[in-house]
Motif scaffolding. Sequence first.
Motif, short mmCIF file in Angstrom:
data_model
loop_
_atom_site.label_atom_id
_atom_site.label_comp_id
_atom_site.label_asym_id
_atom_site.label_seq_id
_atom_site.Cartn_x
_atom_site.Cartn_y
_atom_site.Cartn_z
N LEU A 174 -20.24 5.51 -16.80
CA LEU A 174 -20.41 6.78 -16.10
C LEU A 174 -20.19 6.65 -14.59
CD1 LEU A 174 -23.59 8.03 -17.95
CD2 LEU A 174 -21.32 9.05 -18.07
N SER A 175 -20.29 5.44 -14.09
CA SER A 175 -20.19 5.23 -12.64
C SER A 175 -19.54 3.88 -12.36
CB SER A 175 -21.58 5.29 -12.00
OG SER A 175 -22.41 4.27 -12.53
N GLY A 176 -19.38 3.57 -11.09
CA GLY A 176 -18.84 2.28 -10.69
C GLY A 176 -17.37 2.30 -10.33
N GLY A 177 -16.70 3.42 -10.56
CA GLY A 177 -15.30 3.53 -10.20
C GLY A 177 -14.38 2.73 -11.10
N PRO A 178 -13.10 2.70 -10.75
CA PRO A 178 -12.09 2.04 -11.60
C PRO A 178 -12.38 0.56 -11.89
CG PRO A 178 -11.03 3.25 -9.81
CD PRO A 178 -12.51 3.28 -9.56
N GLN A 179 -12.93 -0.15 -10.90
CA GLN A 179 -13.19 -1.58 -11.10
C GLN A 179 -14.25 -1.84 -12.18
OE1 GLN A 179 -13.66 0.17 -8.34
NE2 GLN A 179 -15.66 -0.22 -7.48
N SER A 180 -15.05 -0.82 -12.50
CA SER A 180 -16.07 -0.94 -13.56
C SER A 180 -15.73 -0.10 -14.77
CB SER A 180 -17.43 -0.52 -13.01
OG SER A 180 -17.82 -1.36 -11.94
N HIS A 181 -14.48 0.32 -14.88
CA HIS A 181 -14.02 1.20 -15.97
C HIS A 181 -14.84 2.49 -16.00
CE1 HIS A 181 -11.71 -2.23 -17.33
NE2 HIS A 181 -12.82 -2.95 -17.33
N GLY A 182 -15.20 2.97 -14.80
CA GLY A 182 -16.06 4.14 -14.71
C GLY A 182 -15.53 5.21 -13.77
N TRP A 183 -16.40 6.15 -13.53
CA TRP A 183 -16.12 7.28 -12.64
C TRP A 183 -16.80 7.07 -11.31
CZ3 TRP A 183 -12.41 10.30 -14.29
CH2 TRP A 183 -12.15 10.34 -15.65
N PRO A 184 -16.33 7.63 -10.22
CA PRO A 184 -15.12 8.44 -10.11
C PRO A 184 -13.85 7.59 -10.11
CG PRO A 184 -16.14 8.24 -7.95
CD PRO A 184 -17.05 7.54 -8.94
N ASP A 185 -12.76 8.23 -10.53
CA ASP A 185 -11.45 7.58 -10.55
C ASP A 185 -10.41 8.68 -10.41
OD1 ASP A 185 -9.05 6.33 -11.05
OD2 ASP A 185 -9.80 5.14 -12.73
#
Length: 138
Positions: free
Chosen positions: A89-100
Amino acid sequence: CNGYPGDGCIILSFNFSGGTQGPNHYRPGEPYAGASRTAYLPHVDDGKRAVKLLEKAFRRGELFTVGKSLTNNRDNQTTYGSIHLKTSLSGGPQSHGWPDNTYFSRLQAECAAKMIFLDEMEDEMMGTKKKKQSDRLL
């Protein structure tokens, strides 16, 4: 989903039982391990369109496969296929998450590479796009 406050989140749950690999798998005839996976999309128009693409990709066998897991280095595992999912749900692209901010365009490109398109896009490409009621009145 992080980056989409107040919009809610679409949750996609995938549950696979283990079984015996078929002729198109990594090692036909050998057993493979089952798995549970969860993916997240923001509940916005782009997210709803992404669900339609991912459903088509799933039905065509492009979201998951059987092979060697990069996570646990074990063979005969249910693994992700060639189309990326957002698993956090979070963490961005580096964590396979959002936002992206580029996920939806990347998803569309990954699907297109596998000849997977939204129905409207297929109709347009085939020249069978239905005319709107207002177009018929002209």
